[in-house]
Design an enzyme around this catalytic site. Structure first.
Site, PDB file in Angstrom:
ATOM      1  N   GLY A 122     -11.737  41.049  45.556  1.00 25.09           N
ATOM      2  CA  GLY A 122     -12.815  42.043  45.371  1.00 25.09           C
ATOM      3  C   GLY A 122     -12.934  42.996  46.540  1.00 25.09           C
ATOM      4  N   GLY A 123     -12.427  42.588  47.709  1.00 23.94           N
ATOM      5  CA  GLY A 123     -12.424  43.473  48.877  1.00 23.94           C
ATOM      6  C   GLY A 123     -13.819  43.841  49.373  1.00 23.94           C
ATOM      7  N   THR A 124     -13.906  44.980  50.033  1.00 19.24           N
ATOM      8  CA  THR A 124     -15.147  45.403  50.700  1.00 19.24           C
ATOM      9  C   THR A 124     -16.281  45.617  49.714  1.00 19.24           C
ATOM     10  N   CYS A 125     -16.025  46.369  48.657  1.00 13.11           N
ATOM     11  CA  CYS A 125     -17.094  46.762  47.732  1.00 13.11           C
ATOM     12  C   CYS A 125     -17.871  45.541  47.239  1.00 13.11           C
ATOM     13  N   LYS A 158     -26.484  47.033  47.696  1.00 14.18           N
ATOM     14  CA  LYS A 158     -27.363  47.532  46.625  1.00 14.18           C
ATOM     15  C   LYS A 158     -28.247  46.409  46.080  1.00 14.18           C
ATOM     16  N   ALA A 186     -25.929  53.455  58.207  1.00 13.89           N
ATOM     17  CA  ALA A 186     -27.112  53.403  59.075  1.00 13.89           C
ATOM     18  C   ALA A 186     -28.384  53.652  58.265  1.00 13.89           C
ATOM     19  N   ASP A 197      -9.259  53.262  50.796  1.00 11.03           N
ATOM     20  CA  ASP A 197      -9.708  53.660  52.133  1.00 11.03           C
ATOM     21  C   ASP A 197      -8.572  53.771  53.150  1.00 11.03           C
ATOM     22  N   HIS A 245     -37.872  65.480  27.305  1.00  3.74           N
ATOM     23  CA  HIS A 245     -39.031  65.508  28.202  1.00  3.74           C
ATOM     24  C   HIS A 245     -39.662  64.129  28.251  1.00  3.74           C
TER      25      HIS A 245
HETATM   26  C1  LIG Z   1     -21.850  48.492  53.803  1.00  6.60           C
HETATM   27  C2  LIG Z   1     -21.031  49.327  52.863  1.00  6.60           C
HETATM   28  C3  LIG Z   1     -21.611  49.885  51.750  1.00  6.60           C
HETATM   29  C4  LIG Z   1     -20.855  50.660  50.876  1.00  6.60           C
HETATM   30  N1  LIG Z   1     -21.462  51.199  49.779  1.00  6.60           N
HETATM   31  C5  LIG Z   1     -20.742  51.970  48.932  1.00  6.60           C
HETATM   32  C6  LIG Z   1     -21.339  52.515  47.763  1.00  6.60           C
HETATM   33  O1  LIG Z   1     -22.524  52.329  47.499  1.00  6.60           O
HETATM   34  N2  LIG Z   1     -20.568  53.264  46.940  1.00  6.60           N
HETATM   35  C7  LIG Z   1     -19.251  53.494  47.192  1.00  6.60           C
HETATM   36  O2  LIG Z   1     -18.585  54.165  46.404  1.00  6.60           O
HETATM   37  N3  LIG Z   1     -18.650  52.978  48.298  1.00  6.60           N
HETATM   38  C8  LIG Z   1     -19.376  52.231  49.165  1.00  6.60           C
HETATM   39  N4  LIG Z   1     -18.760  51.686  50.262  1.00  6.60           N
HETATM   40  C9  LIG Z   1     -17.333  51.974  50.484  1.00  6.60           C
HETATM   41  C10 LIG Z   1     -16.467  51.074  49.595  1.00  6.60           C
HETATM   42  O3  LIG Z   1     -16.844  49.728  49.764  1.00  6.60           O
HETATM   43  C11 LIG Z   1     -14.998  51.258  49.961  1.00  6.60           C
HETATM   44  O4  LIG Z   1     -14.668  52.623  49.893  1.00  6.60           O
HETATM   45  C12 LIG Z   1     -14.099  50.496  48.983  1.00  6.60           C
HETATM   46  O5  LIG Z   1     -14.421  49.131  48.938  1.00  6.60           O
HETATM   47  C13 LIG Z   1     -12.640  50.670  49.407  1.00  6.60           C
HETATM   48  O6  LIG Z   1     -11.846  49.918  48.576  1.00  6.60           O
HETATM   49  P1  LIG Z   1     -10.311  49.680  48.874  1.00  6.60           P
HETATM   50  O7  LIG Z   1      -9.760  49.251  47.564  1.00  6.60           O
HETATM   51  O8  LIG Z   1      -9.706  50.833  49.520  1.00  6.60           O
HETATM   52  O9  LIG Z   1     -10.255  48.521  49.952  1.00  6.60           O
HETATM   53  P2  LIG Z   1     -11.132  47.218  50.249  1.00  6.60           P
HETATM   54  O10 LIG Z   1     -12.173  47.006  49.189  1.00  6.60           O
HETATM   55  O11 LIG Z   1     -11.600  47.331  51.644  1.00  6.60           O
HETATM   56  O12 LIG Z   1     -10.080  46.040  50.101  1.00  6.60           O
HETATM   57  C14 LIG Z   1      -9.045  45.812  51.001  1.00  6.60           C
HETATM   58  C15 LIG Z   1      -8.616  44.373  50.873  1.00  6.60           C
HETATM   59  O13 LIG Z   1      -7.378  44.204  51.543  1.00  6.60           O
HETATM   60  C16 LIG Z   1      -7.363  42.943  52.204  1.00  6.60           C
HETATM   61  N5  LIG Z   1      -6.361  43.020  53.271  1.00  6.60           N
HETATM   62  C17 LIG Z   1      -6.366  43.805  54.380  1.00  6.60           C
HETATM   63  N6  LIG Z   1      -5.246  43.647  55.103  1.00  6.60           N
HETATM   64  C18 LIG Z   1      -4.489  42.724  54.444  1.00  6.60           C
HETATM   65  C19 LIG Z   1      -3.217  42.137  54.688  1.00  6.60           C
HETATM   66  N7  LIG Z   1      -2.490  42.487  55.736  1.00  6.60           N
HETATM   67  N8  LIG Z   1      -2.767  41.206  53.810  1.00  6.60           N
HETATM   68  C20 LIG Z   1      -3.498  40.846  52.723  1.00  6.60           C
HETATM   69  N9  LIG Z   1      -4.698  41.387  52.436  1.00  6.60           N
HETATM   70  C21 LIG Z   1      -5.190  42.314  53.287  1.00  6.60           C
HETATM   71  C22 LIG Z   1      -8.793  42.812  52.714  1.00  6.60           C
HETATM   72  O14 LIG Z   1      -9.123  41.469  52.977  1.00  6.60           O
HETATM   73  C23 LIG Z   1      -9.583  43.390  51.531  1.00  6.60           C
HETATM   74  O15 LIG Z   1      -9.954  42.400  50.620  1.00  6.60           O
HETATM   75  C24 LIG Z   1     -19.488  50.887  51.144  1.00  6.60           C
HETATM   76  C25 LIG Z   1     -18.877  50.315  52.265  1.00  6.60           C
HETATM   77  C26 LIG Z   1     -19.641  49.539  53.121  1.00  6.60           C
HETATM   78  C27 LIG Z   1     -18.983  48.921  54.315  1.00  6.60           C
HETATM   79  N1  LIG Z   2     -23.532  54.887  49.270  1.00  7.14           N
HETATM   80  C1  LIG Z   2     -22.258  55.013  49.634  1.00  7.14           C
HETATM   81  O1  LIG Z   2     -21.422  55.587  48.951  1.00  7.14           O
HETATM   82  C2  LIG Z   2     -21.819  54.395  50.927  1.00  7.14           C
HETATM   83  C3  LIG Z   2     -22.677  53.555  51.611  1.00  7.14           C
HETATM   84  C4  LIG Z   2     -22.242  52.996  52.803  1.00  7.14           C
HETATM   85  C5  LIG Z   2     -20.960  53.265  53.256  1.00  7.14           C
HETATM   86  N2  LIG Z   2     -20.140  54.075  52.557  1.00  7.14           N
HETATM   87  C6  LIG Z   2     -18.775  54.367  53.058  1.00  7.14           C
HETATM   88  O2  LIG Z   2     -18.536  53.649  54.247  1.00  7.14           O
HETATM   89  C7  LIG Z   2     -17.968  54.495  55.234  1.00  7.14           C
HETATM   90  C8  LIG Z   2     -18.534  54.160  56.582  1.00  7.14           C
HETATM   91  O3  LIG Z   2     -19.910  54.551  56.666  1.00  7.14           O
HETATM   92  P1  LIG Z   2     -20.598  54.838  58.070  1.00  7.14           P
HETATM   93  O4  LIG Z   2     -21.990  55.283  57.814  1.00  7.14           O
HETATM   94  O5  LIG Z   2     -20.366  53.708  59.024  1.00  7.14           O
HETATM   95  O6  LIG Z   2     -19.642  55.927  58.675  1.00  7.14           O
HETATM   96  P2  LIG Z   2     -19.571  57.508  58.765  1.00  7.14           P
HETATM   97  O7  LIG Z   2     -18.215  57.773  59.265  1.00  7.14           O
HETATM   98  O8  LIG Z   2     -20.024  58.182  57.518  1.00  7.14           O
HETATM   99  O9  LIG Z   2     -20.638  57.858  59.879  1.00  7.14           O
HETATM  100  C9  LIG Z   2     -20.599  57.370  61.184  1.00  7.14           C
HETATM  101  C10 LIG Z   2     -21.737  58.019  61.955  1.00  7.14           C
HETATM  102  O10 LIG Z   2     -21.805  57.430  63.252  1.00  7.14           O
HETATM  103  C11 LIG Z   2     -21.982  58.462  64.203  1.00  7.14           C
HETATM  104  N3  LIG Z   2     -21.476  57.980  65.495  1.00  7.14           N
HETATM  105  C12 LIG Z   2     -20.186  57.705  65.830  1.00  7.14           C
HETATM  106  N4  LIG Z   2     -20.120  57.257  67.107  1.00  7.14           N
HETATM  107  C13 LIG Z   2     -21.388  57.238  67.599  1.00  7.14           C
HETATM  108  C14 LIG Z   2     -21.966  56.866  68.840  1.00  7.14           C
HETATM  109  N5  LIG Z   2     -21.220  56.420  69.842  1.00  7.14           N
HETATM  110  N6  LIG Z   2     -23.303  56.976  68.977  1.00  7.14           N
HETATM  111  C15 LIG Z   2     -24.074  57.406  67.953  1.00  7.14           C
HETATM  112  N7  LIG Z   2     -23.582  57.772  66.739  1.00  7.14           N
HETATM  113  C16 LIG Z   2     -22.257  57.686  66.568  1.00  7.14           C
HETATM  114  C17 LIG Z   2     -21.192  59.649  63.624  1.00  7.14           C
HETATM  115  O11 LIG Z   2     -21.606  60.880  64.179  1.00  7.14           O
HETATM  116  C18 LIG Z   2     -21.526  59.525  62.137  1.00  7.14           C
HETATM  117  O12 LIG Z   2     -22.720  60.184  61.797  1.00  7.14           O
HETATM  118  C19 LIG Z   2     -18.250  55.910  54.822  1.00  7.14           C
HETATM  119  O13 LIG Z   2     -17.071  56.669  54.943  1.00  7.14           O
HETATM  120  C20 LIG Z   2     -18.698  55.839  53.399  1.00  7.14           C
HETATM  121  O14 LIG Z   2     -17.777  56.490  52.561  1.00  7.14           O
HETATM  122  C21 LIG Z   2     -20.552  54.651  51.400  1.00  7.14           C
END
Ligand SMILES: Cc1cc2nc3c(=O)[nH]c(=O)nc-3n(C[C@H](O)[C@H](O)[C@H](O)COP(=O)(O)OP(=O)(O)OC[C@H]3O[C@@H](n4cnc5c(N)ncnc54)[C@H](O)[C@@H]3O)c2cc1C
Ligand SMILES: NC(=O)c1ccc[n+]([C@@H]2O[C@H](COP(=O)([O-])OP(=O)(O)OC[C@H]3O[C@@H](n4cnc5c(N)ncnc54)[C@H](O)[C@@H]3O)[C@@H](O)[C@H]2O)c1
Length: 461
Positions: free
Chosen positions: A38-41, A50, A185, A312, A445
């Site tokens: 499932g990775g990061t999401c 969420k 943040a 990513d 509406h």
């Molecule tokens: C806190 C947070 C909130 C977010 N909220 C949103 C949101 O609301 N909406 C949205 O669209 N996006 C959101 N994102 C961003 C979103 O989660 C990512 O863009 C998305 O998960 C990326 O998916 P991916 O498939 O690129 O990789 P990932 O989901 O990161 O998966 C990569 C996988 O590769 C595995 N892996 C890495 N290296 C290796 C290796 N060498 N060998 C084997 N496996 C490996 C990892 O363990 C991981 O499971 C959020 C991110 C964070 C951190």
């Molecule tokens: N709802 C969503 O879709 C959602 C929610 C969460 C995360 N994400 C994804 O996760 C990724 C990471 O999110 P994020 O918010 O960590 O990163 P980001 O790259 O969007 O923002 C990082 C922020 O940290 C600031 N920053 C960097 N160094 C700093 C320092 N030393 N002191 C103070 N501020 C500093 C930057 O200016 C920037 O505003 C995003 O690219 C986003 O696509 C998406």
């Protein structure tokens, strides 16, 4: 050495469906995952945040119930229960995805870390400690990203939290300091403020959400401050240190003034780094940019034919729906043998603060920088019937319209369910509807989308 048709590294939102569909198309496929399916999401990103934001909204609604004429005498935020609920949702998503993979014929799941030993050969360090050597004609890299830790004096001496570790921190911070002022943040900041923490956000840029228009960023800041969050922009953190038990001390300048902040917890939300190090890409001809992101062309192919990177890890917009769309593009190219490209695809996104910020297309600043002749439609939520009725009048809707063609170029929708309203505009943009057509369209509406009539009425000469 075991030979496959395709090896997918990483089971994120792109890798999981791609591995499954390649196998279903008859490709002998291996999926390598070093952590959780499932990775990061699913595990550390969208799903857990969420789920917890929904709890924070409930706490907020209860604490403001008087506004709706309902008295609630007492309430308590139970962080342990909130985390338990979040874990149930995460586990159900993760195990559902895992079951789907396990029952796919022609798919081998290897639980371990993959590293290249050559262009099309890999060594997988399995979780049981053994090693498996594998190769394939196609290698598809979906390894995602991890929290980036900035180089700030003293940061390595304190037990800072990241977006991953804060999700399982069972002690409610009395004061949460947050470095960064973007999606992570702001979503976490508002969530913990609503759980009862004092929250201070420290952002290095001159505004929050530096990619957005300044009026949008200013409105978001106003809303967060009205909710009791302190925001420092143009901040330069000089030093961070542990100043006694449970006290983190930070020295910074912001707005030309020196500040000393103390907090109980520190969240580092300063972006993410690609997971490319362990892959040992130097054993291949695959190249990365200065930040470690894998370089690909519009068809997601690296410099080595047959090796692709998606999601990513390739850089660019880091969203789940983009990783998912990447896998669809790869399927078209590899299985259907059709033309497909990531060039010029729409990149919608939604920040899940309350109110949400839904975004699509050009910002006003981007349009002006391109020298386009535009009109800017803007409607305060205080003028929207649905918002007044439900008590959600914070924010505004804004759309950028080409003055010559009347076509919609972009929108920022900062309101309750702003993401869904933005999606309606995304479809309008893709269908080529004009601002005049939306001004005259019949919407039910009283929906938020009905206000698109009034939004586009604001630019009638
Ligand atoms: C806190 C947070 C909130 C977010 N909220 C949103 C949101 O609301 N909406 C949205 O669209 N996006 C959101 N994102 C961003 C979103 O989660 C990512 O863009 C998305 O998960 C990326 O998916 P991916 O498939 O690129 O990789 P990932 O989901 O990161 O998966 C990569 C996988 O590769 C595995 N892996 C890495 N290296 C290796 C290796 N060498 N060998 C084997 N496996 C490996 C990892 O363990 C991981 O499971 C959020 C991110 C964070 C951190
Ligand atoms: N709802 C969503 O879709 C959602 C929610 C969460 C995360 N994400 C994804 O996760 C990724 C990471 O999110 P994020 O918010 O960590 O990163 P980001 O790259 O969007 O923002 C990082 C922020 O940290 C600031 N920053 C960097 N160094 C700093 C320092 N030393 N002191 C103070 N501020 C500093 C930057 O200016 C920037 O505003 C995003 O690219 C986003 O696509 C998406």
């Amino acid at each position: 050495m075991k030979k496959f048709d395709a090896i997918v590294i990483g089971s994120g939102q792109g890798g999981t469906p791609l591995a499954k569909k390649l196998a279903k198309a008859g490709w002998n496929t291996a999926l390598v995952e070093k952590r959780f399916i499932g990775g990061t999401c699913v595990n550390d990103g969208c799903t857990p945040t969420k789920s917890m934001i929904a709890c924070a909204k409930t706490a907020y609604t209860i604490s403001h119930s008087q506004e709706w004429g309902i008295t609630v005498s007492d309430y308590k935020v139970n962080l342990e229960k909130i985390i338990e609920r979040k874990n149930e949702v995460v586990n159900s998503f993760r195990s559902g995805a895992e079951r789907g993979l396990q029952k796919t014929e022609g798919l081998t799941i290897l639980y371990g870390e993959a590293a290249f030993t050559g262009d099309k050969t890999l060594s997988v360090k399995l979780k049981d400690g053994s090693q498996e050597e594998i190769s394939a004609d196609y290698v598809l890299i979906n390894t995602g990203a991890l929290p980036k830790i900035p180089d700030i004096t003293g940061i390595d001496t304190i037990p800072y939290l990241t977006s991953t570790t804060l999700l399982d921190n069972k002690t409610l911070p009395s004061h949460l300091l947050i470095i960064g002022g973007s999606y992570i943040a702001l979503e976490f900041g508002q969530m913990f403020r609503r759980f009862g923490s004092q929250v201070t956000i420290i952002e290095t840029s001159s505004q929050l959400l530096s990619r957005e228009d300044d009026d949008v960023a200013a409105e978001v800041k106003k809303i967060l401050e009205a909710g009791g969050i302190t925001v420092h922009t143009s901040a330069n953190i000089k030093k961070i240190e542990q100043a006694g038990n449970d006290v983190i001390r930070m020295e910074l300048t912001s707005g030309g003034q020196s500040h000393i902040l103390t907090g109980s917890h520190l969240l580092v939300a300063t972006g993410r780094d690609p997971q490319t190090k362990a892959l040992q890409l130097d054993k291949t001809g695959v190249s990365t940019d200065d930040n470690g992101y894998i370089k690909v062309n519009d068809k997601l192919e690296t410099g080595v034919p047959g090796i692709y990177a998606f999601g990513d890890v390739k850089g660019g917009p880091a969203f789940t729906h983009i990783a998912y769309n990447d896998h669809l593009i790869l399927l078209k190219i590899l299985v259907d043998k059709k033309e497909a490209s990531i060039k010029d695809r729409p990149v919608p996104y939604c920040m899940f603060t309350d109110p949400q910020l839904g975004r699509i297309g050009l910002t006003e600043k981007e349009a002006r920088d391109k020298g386009l002749n535009i009109k800017v439609a803007c409607l305060s939520m205080e003028k929207v019937a649905r918002a007044i009725e439900t008590g959600h009048t914070q924010g505004f809707m804004k759309a950028i319209v080409d003055a010559g063609t009347d076509k919609i170029l972009g929108a920022a929708i900062l309101c309750e369910e702003g993401g869904d309203v933005m999606s309606v505009l995304q479809m309008a943009i893709m269908a080529g509807f004009t601002a005049t057509q939306l001004r005259e369209m019949v919407f039910a509406h009283p929906l938020y989308t009905e206000s698109l009539n009034n939004l586009f009425a604001t630019i009638v000469d």
